[in-house]
Structure formats: structure tokens, C-alpha cells
Design a protein around this motif. Structure first.
Motif, mmCIF file in Angstrom:
data_model
loop_
_atom_site.group_PDB
_atom_site.id
_atom_site.type_symbol
_atom_site.label_atom_id
_atom_site.label_comp_id
_atom_site.label_asym_id
_atom_site.label_seq_id
_atom_site.Cartn_x
_atom_site.Cartn_y
_atom_site.Cartn_z
ATOM 1 N N VAL A 157 37.364 135.731 12.976
ATOM 2 C CA VAL A 157 36.905 134.853 11.894
ATOM 3 C C VAL A 157 37.023 135.524 10.526
ATOM 4 O O VAL A 157 36.887 134.866 9.506
ATOM 5 C CB VAL A 157 35.444 134.378 12.101
ATOM 6 C CG1 VAL A 157 35.333 133.410 13.247
ATOM 7 C CG2 VAL A 157 34.508 135.560 12.283
ATOM 8 N N ILE A 208 49.130 131.006 14.100
ATOM 9 C CA ILE A 208 49.005 129.934 15.095
ATOM 10 C C ILE A 208 49.577 128.627 14.536
ATOM 11 O O ILE A 208 50.272 127.883 15.243
ATOM 12 C CB ILE A 208 47.518 129.780 15.519
ATOM 13 C CG1 ILE A 208 47.065 131.016 16.296
ATOM 14 C CG2 ILE A 208 47.322 128.517 16.364
ATOM 15 C CD1 ILE A 208 45.549 131.107 16.482
ATOM 16 N N ALA A 209 49.297 128.375 13.250
ATOM 17 C CA ALA A 209 49.831 127.164 12.614
ATOM 18 C C ALA A 209 51.364 127.197 12.590
ATOM 19 O O ALA A 209 52.016 126.162 12.751
ATOM 20 C CB ALA A 209 49.276 127.029 11.201
ATOM 21 N N ILE A 234 41.249 132.200 22.050
ATOM 22 C CA ILE A 234 41.323 133.500 21.383
ATOM 23 C C ILE A 234 40.197 134.394 21.901
ATOM 24 O O ILE A 234 39.037 133.977 21.953
ATOM 25 C CB ILE A 234 41.168 133.333 19.850
ATOM 26 C CG1 ILE A 234 42.212 132.348 19.308
ATOM 27 C CG2 ILE A 234 41.296 134.676 19.151
ATOM 28 C CD1 ILE A 234 41.962 131.950 17.844
ATOM 29 N N GLY A 285 37.963 128.567 21.425
ATOM 30 C CA GLY A 285 39.148 127.728 21.524
ATOM 31 C C GLY A 285 39.068 126.757 22.680
ATOM 32 O O GLY A 285 37.984 126.457 23.179
ATOM 33 N N ASP A 292 45.116 132.568 12.122
ATOM 34 C CA ASP A 292 45.152 131.092 12.035
ATOM 35 C C ASP A 292 46.489 130.617 11.470
ATOM 36 O O ASP A 292 47.051 129.618 11.928
ATOM 37 C CB ASP A 292 44.012 130.571 11.159
ATOM 38 C CG ASP A 292 42.656 130.662 11.842
ATOM 39 O OD1 ASP A 292 42.621 130.960 13.054
ATOM 40 O OD2 ASP A 292 41.635 130.443 11.166
ATOM 41 N N ARG A 293 47.013 131.364 10.481
ATOM 42 C CA ARG A 293 48.303 130.956 9.898
ATOM 43 C C ARG A 293 49.440 131.202 10.888
ATOM 44 O O ARG A 293 50.400 130.438 10.952
ATOM 45 C CB ARG A 293 48.546 131.717 8.583
ATOM 46 C CG ARG A 293 47.546 131.341 7.496
ATOM 47 C CD ARG A 293 48.081 131.634 6.094
ATOM 48 N NE ARG A 293 48.272 133.054 5.830
ATOM 49 C CZ ARG A 293 47.302 133.887 5.434
ATOM 50 N NH1 ARG A 293 46.078 133.435 5.261
ATOM 51 N NH2 ARG A 293 47.551 135.150 5.208
ATOM 52 N N GLY A 346 41.486 137.193 11.130
ATOM 53 C CA GLY A 346 41.443 135.873 11.765
ATOM 54 C C GLY A 346 42.109 134.807 10.920
ATOM 55 O O GLY A 346 42.736 133.882 11.446
ATOM 56 N N GLN A 347 41.955 134.966 9.599
ATOM 57 C CA GLN A 347 42.600 133.968 8.734
ATOM 58 C C GLN A 347 44.117 134.069 8.820
ATOM 59 O O GLN A 347 44.829 133.057 8.838
ATOM 60 C CB GLN A 347 42.108 134.140 7.300
ATOM 61 C CG GLN A 347 40.680 133.617 7.150
ATOM 62 C CD GLN A 347 39.941 134.209 5.974
ATOM 63 O OE1 GLN A 347 40.561 134.648 5.005
ATOM 64 N NE2 GLN A 347 38.625 134.235 6.060
ATOM 65 N N SER A 349 47.001 124.874 16.529
ATOM 66 C CA SER A 349 45.842 125.138 15.685
ATOM 67 C C SER A 349 44.836 125.924 16.521
ATOM 68 O O SER A 349 44.959 126.013 17.755
ATOM 69 C CB SER A 349 45.208 123.827 15.196
ATOM 70 O OG SER A 349 44.903 123.013 16.301
ATOM 71 N N ARG A 350 43.869 126.485 15.829
ATOM 72 C CA ARG A 350 42.883 127.347 16.484
ATOM 73 C C ARG A 350 42.177 126.652 17.655
ATOM 74 O O ARG A 350 41.816 127.289 18.627
ATOM 75 C CB ARG A 350 41.872 127.760 15.403
ATOM 76 C CG ARG A 350 40.969 128.889 15.751
ATOM 77 C CD ARG A 350 40.154 129.237 14.523
ATOM 78 N NE ARG A 350 39.074 130.134 14.861
ATOM 79 C CZ ARG A 350 39.173 131.464 14.858
ATOM 80 N NH1 ARG A 350 40.300 132.050 14.541
ATOM 81 N NH2 ARG A 350 38.138 132.212 15.180
ATOM 82 N N ASP A 351 41.973 125.347 17.519
ATOM 83 C CA ASP A 351 41.264 124.634 18.592
ATOM 84 C C ASP A 351 42.204 124.186 19.714
ATOM 85 O O ASP A 351 41.769 123.538 20.662
ATOM 86 C CB ASP A 351 40.464 123.450 18.036
ATOM 87 C CG ASP A 351 41.337 122.459 17.285
ATOM 88 O OD1 ASP A 351 42.559 122.698 17.186
ATOM 89 O OD2 ASP A 351 40.799 121.452 16.796
#
Ligand code: URA
Length: 251
Positions: A118, A129-130, A141, A93, A126-127, A122-123, A135-137
Motif C-alpha cells: 500500500v 498491474i494496470a 497480492i 485481492g 498498482d501501475r 505498492g503504488q 487491477s488490484r482487485d
């Protein structure tokens, strides 16, 4: 917690401008019903383990940049997990992100790729975080453990102890404004409590001057999706404290 306490105020002198303004976060967290504040060892002088805080800080600093730390972790043989791991998963990140998310340990895909979260958990992360409007970047993490426990079993106390300095040094470099502890292992790490996640959720915790929110691990939510609403409730606190703008409802 006494917000007027100079010890509390001075507990955020770590150099990152946002950290100088921790008081609003603390005030925000008070609204969540803070029950316990874990005073930073480096500010109270003596670590709870009996280690002098200045040496803890010096040791963390001497571990160098995140790249250097990751290289050290990749060579680590401090516990038995080095025998079974394929790759270490140090962290991923934005190193200057305000928000740090910490899980327990790499699982199968993470062990193969060398990157935290990942796989399926992780998926979902990611949601989550959204849903925060990030976003992940734009976050960072990592995990309490940098190596996968065989068969994804729970991290053992000796493994957590062996890895502790790595996470401390990592956070010392990252200087996040806020931390989300994903699951019981991470929540226990930050709170110093040995209790259920249920007991640690919904409270404001502070680790070395940084607010910590404890919530469910995404892997748990994959199997028990009925707890997603409670997790979202926890994440609202992150949104409020960081002043995030989550995406609106779809048209
Ligand atoms: N679970 C974790 O806690 N971390 C990962 O990286 C993957 C699964």
C-alpha cells in the motif's frame, strides 16, 4: 522438461478448471527458454527438506480458509518479528484470481495498515498491474513474510523458514494459474535457488505445477527506474501466458 511426461501433466490436479489446462502455459514458457523445472514436492513424493509431501499437503489443507489462515497469522509468534510488528499483512485481492504477485515483506505503511503493497512500492505495483490490463482487485497480492522486518531490512533465513508454511497454505487455497515473484527474496523462495535475481529472471520456473515469473521488486524500480523496461519485458510473458489484453496507447 518433458511436456509429454505424465508426471508433468498430472502435476496440476488441484481442482480449479483453468489448472487442468496448464499445458499451453508450459508450452508458452518453453518459448522463454525454460532452464529449470522445480518438481512439486507433493508429486515427487518427498520434499527437498526431507518432509513427506503428503504431510506437507495435509498440513496446508488443515490450515483452512484464507480467513482462518489470516487469523492464525495475526496471532503468530513463530519468529522475533512478532515483537516489533504492528499488524500482520496477510494478503489482498481476489482469492479466485489467476495471477498471484508475491513480494518480500511488509514495509512501514503495510505494517500500519495490515495490507501488502500500500506504500510507494505498492503504488508502482498498482501501475504495473494496470499495464497488464488488470487491477488490484483482480489479482491477489501477498509477501513471503507476513510481518515487517525492522527498518525494512532484508528477511532473514529463519524468518522465511518460520513463515514458509503460511505462504504454502495460502497458495494451496488460492490455486493461481501464474505467479509473479517480485524481487530476489520471493524468487529464491519459489525457485529454491540462492542466486541473484539476474540469474532467475528470463527463465521459466515452475512451483508445484504453477508457472513462476521472477522480476524486479517495485521498491527497487523506484530507485532504479532504468530497469523498468526489463521488468516490462518480464511482464509481457505474463500477458502472453494468461492471454491478457493490456490497455492500448493513449489517444
Ligand atoms: N514491499 C514488499 O515486498 N511488500 C510490501 O507489502 C511492501 C513493500
Amino acid at each position: 522438461m518433458n511436456l509429454e511426461d505424465p508426471a508433468t501433466e498430472s502435476s496440476d490436479q488441484r481442482g480449479k478448471p483453468l489448472h487442468l489446462g496448464i499445458e499451453p502455459h508450459l508450452r508458452g514458457l518453453l518459448g522463454w527458454g525454460i532452464q529449470r523445472v522445480r518438481t512439486a514436492p507433493q508429486f515427487s513424493g518427498v520434499d527437498s527438506s526431507g518432509v513427506d509431501s503428503s504431510s506437507v499437503q495435509a498440513a496446508a489443507t488443515s490450515k483452512g480458509s484464507l480467513e482462518q489462515q489470516a487469523a492464525t497469522v495475526a496471532e503468530c509468534r513463530d519468529c522475533d518479528l512478532c515483537e516489533t510488528r504492528n499488524m500482520t499483512a496477510f494478503g489482498v485481492g481476489d482469492p479466485s484470481a489467476d495471477l498471484l504477485l508475491v513480494g518480500d515483506a511488509p514495509a512501514e505503511e503495510e505494517d500500519r495498515c495490515g495490507e501488502p503493497f500500500v506504500g510507494p512500492a505498492g503504488q508502482l505495483l498498482d501501475r504495473m498491474i494496470a499495464a497488464l490490463g488488470l487491477s488490484r482487485d483482480r489479482v491477489y497480492i501477498t509477501n513471503v513474510l507476513k510481518c515487517r522486518p525492522p527498518e525494512n531490512r532484508q528477511p532473514q533465513p529463519e524468518e522465511v523458514a518460520a513463515c514458509q508454511g503460511y505462504l504454502e497454505a495460502q497458495i494451496d487455497q488460492l490455486k493461481p494459474t501464474m505467479i509473479v515473484a517480485l524481487g530476489r527474496t520471493a524468487a529464491c523462495w519459489f525457485t529454491g535457488q540462492e542466486t541473484s535475481l539476474a540469474n532467475m529472471r528470463g527463465q521459466g520456473h515452475i512451483w508445484r505445477g504453477i508457472p513462476v515469473v521472477a522480476t524486479y521488486h517495485p521498491a527497487f524500480l523506484l530507485g532504479q527506474p532504468q530497469f523498468k523496461a526489463e521488468c516490462w519485458h518480464d511482464l509481457q510473458r505474463v500477458i502472453e501466458a494468461l492471454g491478457l489484453t493490456p490497455p492500448g496507447p493513449r489517444a
